[in-house]
Design an enzyme around this catalytic site. Structure first.
Site, PDB file in Angstrom:
ATOM      1  CB  CYS A 126     -15.000   4.146   5.702  1.00  0.00           C
ATOM      2  SG  CYS A 126     -13.904   2.713   5.556  1.00  0.00           S
ATOM      3  NE  ARG A 146      -3.336   0.154   2.923  1.00  0.00           N
ATOM      4  CZ  ARG A 146      -4.474   0.747   2.555  1.00  0.00           C
ATOM      5  NH1 ARG A 146      -5.243   0.177   1.635  1.00  0.00           N
ATOM      6  NH2 ARG A 146      -4.855   1.875   3.094  1.00  0.00           N
TER       7      ARG A 146
END
Length: 345
Positions: A267, A173
């Site tokens: 989220c 990532r």
């Protein structure tokens, strides 16, 4: 003979019957998990179960942030988007934030996106960087920075005039983060690969601003139209993330200078991942909750809920009424944001 052959073609063999039983069991399990998930969210969001389902079965409008760091200049970026036959509707509450009218694939395949002149993201993700209120010449760290959209937004808000440090715990990532920040003309002071929950043990510097957009169970991204939407979701997974996020928050607080601002966002909806770790931080560390001066409610009335005071057997710190849980809707994905200030020791 004909009758026997006909029976052989109609009756399933033992393996087929076994597969069907497995499918029936799996189907029942998926249905029970969905029922539990919807019931939980109905309690958390204070919505009827039918409305929860409706809100998690939407085609949301595409958000776009015109990049202030683009070498073309903002006016030229707007002209380039218009030349693609697309229209941008301004949000009002976010400088350079818009909702797209038109096919987002046209934008994502264009040089406007490929050249880093406009970033595509859901508009909920614009709130954390705005809440952080980054200042030019300040020191800022994004602790869970990949894939890089919020880091790039912070850089744009300060015009690349800050000591901006990007960290992510997962090396693949981190490669994506470097790619995105380079694409969108972001100037980084440091890029590191440390677990956020131990970041204070590896990073000696202290910062004016810390963004912790924490790894989470992602309930706000669930699309119940997808049969595999809840494949990895369990209440235990939510609880386990909550313990990790508590450690992340403590490390983030330790990286912050007195008077500095920490923004925590996820989220996801679960209080176990939001109010619970924040309540622990408020009760054991010198921080206070600050108002989030981002007027999304004026843009979409009823788009958010205040942080919860209670959840099942747990009572949370009363200051968490100042946190914001963004409801999923036609434009917003589900999100949670809390802004804190570090007090003197």
């Amino acid at each position: 003979m004909v009758g026997i052959l006909a029976m052989e073609t109609v009756l399933p063999d033992r393996r087929t019957r076994g597969r069907r039983r497995d499918q029936d069991v799996a189907g029942g399990w998926v249905s029970r998990k969905r029922t539990l998930f919807v019931r939980r969210l109905s309690e958390i969001l204070q919505l009827a179960e039918s409305e929860v389902v409706d809100r998690l079965c939407l085609d949301r409008r595409t958000g776009v942030r015109v990049n202030q760091l683009s070498p073309l200049g903002v006016d030229a970026v707007h002209r380039a988007i218009a030349d693609l036959g697309l229209t941008l509707d301004p949000l009002g509450w976010c400088p350079d934030g818009y909702l797209l009218r038109g096919d987002k694939r046209v934008l994502s395949r264009s040089e406007v996106f490929g050249g880093g002149h406009a970033y595509i993201q859901n508009i909920s993700s614009l709130v954390p960087a705005l809440a952080l209120e980054p200042a030019p010449a300040g020191s800022i760290i994004d602790l869970c920075a990949a894939p890089g959209g919020k880091t790039a937004h912070i850089a744009a808000l300060v015009g690349n005039d800050a000591r901006l440090w990007a960290n992510d715990a997962i090396r693949p990532r981190l490669d994506k983060l470097r790619e995105v920040t380079q694409q969108f003309h972001v100037r980084l002071a440091e890029t590191t690969c440390h677990p956020a929950q131990y970041a204070d043990k590896f990073i000696a510097e202290r910062f004016d601003r810390v963004l912790l957009d924490a790894q989470c169970s992602g309930e706000g991204l669930v699309d119940l139209r997808e049969s595999s939407a809840l494949r990895y979701w369990t209440e235990q997974r939510v609880i386990d993330y909550g313990w990790l996020q508590r450690k992340m928050l403590v490390a983030a607080c330790r990286l912050l200078r007195p008077g500095g601002i920490l923004v925590y966002s996820t989220c996801t909806f679960g209080p176990e991942e939001n109010e619970a770790p924040l309540s622990y931080l408020l009760r054991h560390h010198p921080v206070e909750v600050c108002p989030i001066e981002v007027d999304i409610d004026g843009f979409a009335p009823g788009a958010w809920r205040p942080g919860l005071r209670h959840w099942r057997t747990e009572t949370f710190h009363p200051a968490l009424a100042g946190a914001r849980r963004i409801l999923p809707g036609p434009a917003f994905e589900g999100f949670f944001v809390c802004k804190l200030r570090k007090l003197p020791d």
